[in-house]
Design a protein around this motif. Sequence first.
Motif, PDB file in Angstrom:
ATOM      1  N   THR A  94      32.938  35.237  39.632  1.00 11.94           N
ATOM      2  CA  THR A  94      33.500  34.085  38.905  1.00 11.94           C
ATOM      3  C   THR A  94      34.417  33.238  39.798  1.00 11.94           C
ATOM      4  N   ASP A  95      35.163  33.899  40.704  1.00  9.60           N
ATOM      5  CA  ASP A  95      36.037  33.135  41.610  1.00  9.60           C
ATOM      6  C   ASP A  95      35.210  32.202  42.495  1.00  9.60           C
ATOM      7  N   GLN A  96      34.117  32.765  43.019  1.00  6.43           N
ATOM      8  CA  GLN A  96      33.250  31.954  43.893  1.00  6.43           C
ATOM      9  C   GLN A  96      32.638  30.786  43.129  1.00  6.43           C
ATOM     10  N   GLY A 155      38.293  46.179  44.070  1.00  2.51           N
ATOM     11  CA  GLY A 155      36.975  46.349  44.694  1.00  2.51           C
ATOM     12  C   GLY A 155      35.825  45.737  43.898  1.00  2.51           C
ATOM     13  N   LYS A 156      36.148  44.832  42.968  1.00  2.00           N
ATOM     14  CA  LYS A 156      35.105  44.269  42.101  1.00  2.00           C
ATOM     15  C   LYS A 156      33.968  43.616  42.900  1.00  2.00           C
ATOM     16  N   SER A 157      34.321  42.845  43.907  1.00  2.00           N
ATOM     17  CA  SER A 157      33.273  42.143  44.669  1.00  2.00           C
ATOM     18  C   SER A 157      32.476  43.113  45.533  1.00  2.00           C
ATOM     19  N   TYR A 203      51.700  44.915  32.893  1.00  3.86           N
ATOM     20  CA  TYR A 203      51.399  44.045  31.760  1.00  3.86           C
ATOM     21  C   TYR A 203      49.897  44.054  31.430  1.00  3.86           C
ATOM     22  N   ARG A 204      49.087  44.062  32.486  1.00  6.07           N
ATOM     23  CA  ARG A 204      47.647  43.896  32.261  1.00  6.07           C
ATOM     24  C   ARG A 204      46.889  45.172  31.920  1.00  6.07           C
ATOM     25  N   GLU A 205      47.417  46.296  32.384  1.00  5.98           N
ATOM     26  CA  GLU A 205      46.695  47.572  32.229  1.00  5.98           C
ATOM     27  C   GLU A 205      46.140  47.810  30.813  1.00  5.98           C
ATOM     28  N   PHE A 211      43.765  26.550  36.907  1.00  2.91           N
ATOM     29  CA  PHE A 211      42.774  27.565  37.270  1.00  2.91           C
ATOM     30  C   PHE A 211      42.295  28.318  36.029  1.00  2.91           C
ATOM     31  N   ARG A 212      43.223  28.671  35.145  1.00  2.00           N
ATOM     32  CA  ARG A 212      42.857  29.407  33.927  1.00  2.00           C
ATOM     33  C   ARG A 212      41.927  28.572  33.042  1.00  2.00           C
ATOM     34  N   ARG A 213      42.146  27.264  33.048  1.00  2.00           N
ATOM     35  CA  ARG A 213      41.253  26.380  32.277  1.00  2.00           C
ATOM     36  C   ARG A 213      39.840  26.450  32.833  1.00  2.00           C
ATOM     37  N   GLY A 259      37.437  37.441  38.185  1.00  2.00           N
ATOM     38  CA  GLY A 259      38.782  37.317  38.738  1.00  2.00           C
ATOM     39  C   GLY A 259      39.719  38.246  37.953  1.00  2.00           C
ATOM     40  N   GLY A 260      40.731  38.783  38.633  1.00  2.00           N
ATOM     41  CA  GLY A 260      41.598  39.788  38.018  1.00  2.00           C
ATOM     42  C   GLY A 260      42.308  39.353  36.745  1.00  2.00           C
ATOM     43  N   GLY A 261      42.477  38.047  36.555  1.00  2.62           N
ATOM     44  CA  GLY A 261      43.196  37.582  35.372  1.00  2.62           C
ATOM     45  C   GLY A 261      42.276  37.133  34.248  1.00  2.62           C
ATOM     46  N   LEU A 262      40.981  37.149  34.492  1.00  3.67           N
ATOM     47  CA  LEU A 262      40.038  36.594  33.509  1.00  3.67           C
ATOM     48  C   LEU A 262      40.077  37.276  32.136  1.00  3.67           C
ATOM     49  N   GLN A 289      44.966  35.376  50.544  1.00  2.00           N
ATOM     50  CA  GLN A 289      44.108  34.561  49.669  1.00  2.00           C
ATOM     51  C   GLN A 289      44.505  34.607  48.196  1.00  2.00           C
ATOM     52  N   ARG A 290      45.505  35.415  47.843  1.00  2.00           N
ATOM     53  CA  ARG A 290      45.853  35.547  46.421  1.00  2.00           C
ATOM     54  C   ARG A 290      47.212  34.910  46.142  1.00  2.00           C
ATOM     55  N   PRO A 291      47.205  33.675  45.622  1.00  2.00           N
ATOM     56  CA  PRO A 291      48.459  32.952  45.397  1.00  2.00           C
ATOM     57  C   PRO A 291      49.441  33.706  44.505  1.00  2.00           C
ATOM     58  N   LEU A 292      48.937  34.499  43.552  1.00  2.00           N
ATOM     59  CA  LEU A 292      49.859  35.190  42.636  1.00  2.00           C
ATOM     60  C   LEU A 292      50.651  36.283  43.337  1.00  2.00           C
ATOM     61  N   LEU A 293      50.177  36.698  44.515  1.00  2.00           N
ATOM     62  CA  LEU A 293      50.888  37.755  45.251  1.00  2.00           C
ATOM     63  C   LEU A 293      51.559  37.220  46.506  1.00  2.00           C
TER      64      LEU A 293
END
Length: 175
Positions: free
Chosen positions: A33-35, A14-16, A137-139, A57-59, A80-83, A118-122
């Motif tokens: 940041t995604d936008q 729900g960040k956005s 992993y991220r928590e 993308f990470r770059r 973004g969730g991975g930032l 819209q989320r390629p990782l999923l």
Amino acid sequence: MKKNVVLIGFMGSGKSSVGRQLAHRLAYRFVDTDQMIEQKAGKSISMIMEEGGEKAFRRMEQELLETLKDMPEKNVISTGGGLPIAEGNADILKQAGFVIYLRTRPETVLERLSGDTQRPLLAGPDKEKKIRGLLEYREPIYEYACHMAVDTDKKGLLELSEEIARNYSYFQRKK
Ligand code: S3P
């Protein structure tokens, strides 16, 4: 600390939506940041990842992070969730403002993103397994990266933005 609020958390936390609401409440600018990456690249995140892989993308995220430091204050920054995951990024975010982790259970993420494309990782089969694996992993990194965590599962946008605004104001007074 700079007068910005930075929202971090998993996809679907729900960040956005919370960020927009919070920006309105604080009379801050809302940035995502995604936008910003999509605007700069002139293409969608899916397209960026399709063409250059996740690495490309990470770059771009990394480059953007550097520019956030120099932005005029009074922003609510939705990330973004991975930032926050790459080494060093959490500390940069903490310097950019008051970092809130929107903590969300995997069941809630799955529910919110069940129809998402819209989320390629999923993308692809077994979304639940992907969500659980990534989140596990991220928590700890999200927890490390934030000044404060807020559970989002059973709360509405107004309630969440109020809770964050209250804590932000307390945090500013304490300094
Ligand atoms: C990603 C989250 C997405 C977007 C990209 C990668 C991630 O942003 O940055 O698809 O690695 O978690 P949201 O968290 O806004 O969905």
